[in-house]
Design a protein around this motif. Sequence first.
Motif, PDB file in Angstrom:
ATOM      1  N   TRP A  52     -10.196   6.891  15.480  1.00  0.00           N
ATOM      2  CA  TRP A  52     -10.462   7.380  14.125  1.00  0.00           C
ATOM      3  C   TRP A  52      -9.202   8.058  13.619  1.00  0.00           C
ATOM      4  CZ3 TRP A  52     -10.372  12.519  12.435  1.00  0.00           C
ATOM      5  CH2 TRP A  52     -10.861  12.749  11.153  1.00  0.00           C
ATOM      6  N   LEU A  78      -7.425  10.019  10.166  1.00  0.00           N
ATOM      7  CA  LEU A  78      -7.512  10.601   8.831  1.00  0.00           C
ATOM      8  C   LEU A  78      -6.101  10.516   8.267  1.00  0.00           C
ATOM      9  CD1 LEU A  78      -9.283  12.082   6.729  1.00  0.00           C
ATOM     10  CD2 LEU A  78      -8.450  14.221   7.699  1.00  0.00           C
ATOM     11  N   TYR A 122      -5.524  12.697  -2.056  1.00  0.00           N
ATOM     12  CA  TYR A 122      -6.770  12.293  -1.421  1.00  0.00           C
ATOM     13  C   TYR A 122      -6.506  11.878   0.032  1.00  0.00           C
ATOM     14  CZ  TYR A 122      -5.087   7.529  -2.188  1.00  0.00           C
ATOM     15  OH  TYR A 122      -4.342   6.386  -2.186  1.00  0.00           O
ATOM     16  N   THR A 123      -7.582  11.747   0.805  1.00  0.00           N
ATOM     17  CA  THR A 123      -7.458  11.290   2.188  1.00  0.00           C
ATOM     18  C   THR A 123      -8.375  10.094   2.400  1.00  0.00           C
ATOM     19  OG1 THR A 123      -9.180  12.803   2.943  1.00  0.00           O
ATOM     20  CG2 THR A 123      -6.895  13.574   3.104  1.00  0.00           C
ATOM     21  N   GLU A 124      -8.059   9.306   3.421  1.00  0.00           N
ATOM     22  CA  GLU A 124      -8.886   8.164   3.797  1.00  0.00           C
ATOM     23  C   GLU A 124      -9.169   8.246   5.286  1.00  0.00           C
ATOM     24  OE1 GLU A 124      -7.044   4.472   2.758  1.00  0.00           O
ATOM     25  OE2 GLU A 124      -6.863   4.997   0.649  1.00  0.00           O
ATOM     26  N   GLU A 125     -10.332   7.742   5.692  1.00  0.00           N
ATOM     27  CA  GLU A 125     -10.685   7.668   7.101  1.00  0.00           C
ATOM     28  C   GLU A 125     -10.596   6.208   7.532  1.00  0.00           C
ATOM     29  OE1 GLU A 125     -14.326   9.565   8.247  1.00  0.00           O
ATOM     30  OE2 GLU A 125     -14.010  11.203   6.830  1.00  0.00           O
ATOM     31  N   TRP A 126      -9.846   5.954   8.601  1.00  0.00           N
ATOM     32  CA  TRP A 126      -9.700   4.609   9.137  1.00  0.00           C
ATOM     33  C   TRP A 126     -10.239   4.605  10.558  1.00  0.00           C
ATOM     34  CZ3 TRP A 126      -3.886   3.226   7.824  1.00  0.00           C
ATOM     35  CH2 TRP A 126      -3.739   3.167   6.441  1.00  0.00           C
ATOM     36  N   THR A 134       0.863  -1.177   0.000  1.00  0.00           N
ATOM     37  CA  THR A 134       0.000   0.000   0.000  1.00  0.00           C
ATOM     38  C   THR A 134       0.898   1.226   0.000  1.00  0.00           C
ATOM     39  OG1 THR A 134      -0.111   0.101   2.415  1.00  0.00           O
ATOM     40  CG2 THR A 134      -1.858  -1.110   1.307  1.00  0.00           C
ATOM     41  N   MET A 152       1.362   5.963   4.134  1.00  0.00           N
ATOM     42  CA  MET A 152       0.299   6.851   4.584  1.00  0.00           C
ATOM     43  C   MET A 152       0.787   7.702   5.750  1.00  0.00           C
ATOM     44  SD  MET A 152      -2.000   5.945   2.481  1.00  0.00           S
ATOM     45  CE  MET A 152      -3.711   6.179   2.842  1.00  0.00           C
ATOM     46  N   LYS A 211      -3.404  10.215   4.680  1.00  0.00           N
ATOM     47  CA  LYS A 211      -3.243  10.526   3.250  1.00  0.00           C
ATOM     48  C   LYS A 211      -1.925   9.938   2.782  1.00  0.00           C
ATOM     49  CE  LYS A 211      -0.862  14.980   3.271  1.00  0.00           C
ATOM     50  NZ  LYS A 211       0.188  14.698   2.340  1.00  0.00           N
ATOM     51  N   PRO A 212      -1.878   9.477   1.527  1.00  0.00           N
ATOM     52  CA  PRO A 212      -0.610   8.962   1.013  1.00  0.00           C
ATOM     53  C   PRO A 212       0.347  10.120   0.727  1.00  0.00           C
ATOM     54  CG  PRO A 212      -2.290   8.853  -0.683  1.00  0.00           C
ATOM     55  CD  PRO A 212      -2.964   9.324   0.578  1.00  0.00           C
TER      56      PRO A 212
END
Length: 198
Positions: free
Chosen positions: A59, A61, A69-73, A42, A45, A63-64
Motif C-alpha cells: 500500500w 500513499l 491531494y493524495t492518492e492511495e495505490w 502523469t 508522485m 502525492k504529486p
Amino acid sequence: MMTQLTEVQTVEAVNNQVSTPKTWDRATTAVNIGDRICIPFTPIMEVVDKDVYLDGRVWLLVKPNSGSYTEEWVLDAEDEVQQPLFKEETEYKQGFEHGKLDAAKRLPPICAQAECQYSKGYLKGYSSTPTPQQTKTPTAPSWVVRYDGEYWYKVWVGDRIVGKASTHEKAEQLAQKAIASKKFQQEHRERVLAAYAG
C-alpha cells in the motif's frame, strides 16, 4: 549486548531507506518513503507513506509534487525488484514529448521546477512548442429585410442583396436559406482544405 546491536542495525537500515530518495520509472514495491515515481503522462508522485500487507501486496500513499491531494495505490507483490531509473536520455525524451503534447493541447504544465530528467525534458518540451495564434471566430452574418416602398421586400445578408419577396415572411425565409447556404459552403471549404492538409 545482543539487543543493542540489533537495535543499532535496525536504526541504520531505516536511515538508509529514508536518507537517499530515488526516482522510479514506474510504481514498484521496492519504493521507499520519500522516493519519486515519474510515470510518463502523469504528475511526478512522491511516496508519503508505505505499508506491506500480509499477502505481499504493498500500500502506498502518494502525492504529486505540484498538488495538495493524495492518492492511495495498492501494488501486487513482485517476483524481482526493479532497478530505479531507466536511462536519463530516455527519461528526458519522454518528458520532452509529454511537454510538447500538453502545450499543444493548451493544458497547464504539470510542474514548475525541473527536479529530475523527466521534468527537465517536460519543461523544455512545453516551452519549445509555440502557442498557435488565435484565429478570428466567424460571426454569423447579419440579415435585414427592407421594404422598397413600391412592392418588394428586399433581403440583405451582410452587404449583399440576396433576393426579393412579396411578403415579409417569405423574405425572412430567403434570409435564413441564404445564411444556411453560406454556412454550408464555409464548412465544405474547411473540410476540403483539411483533407488536402492531412
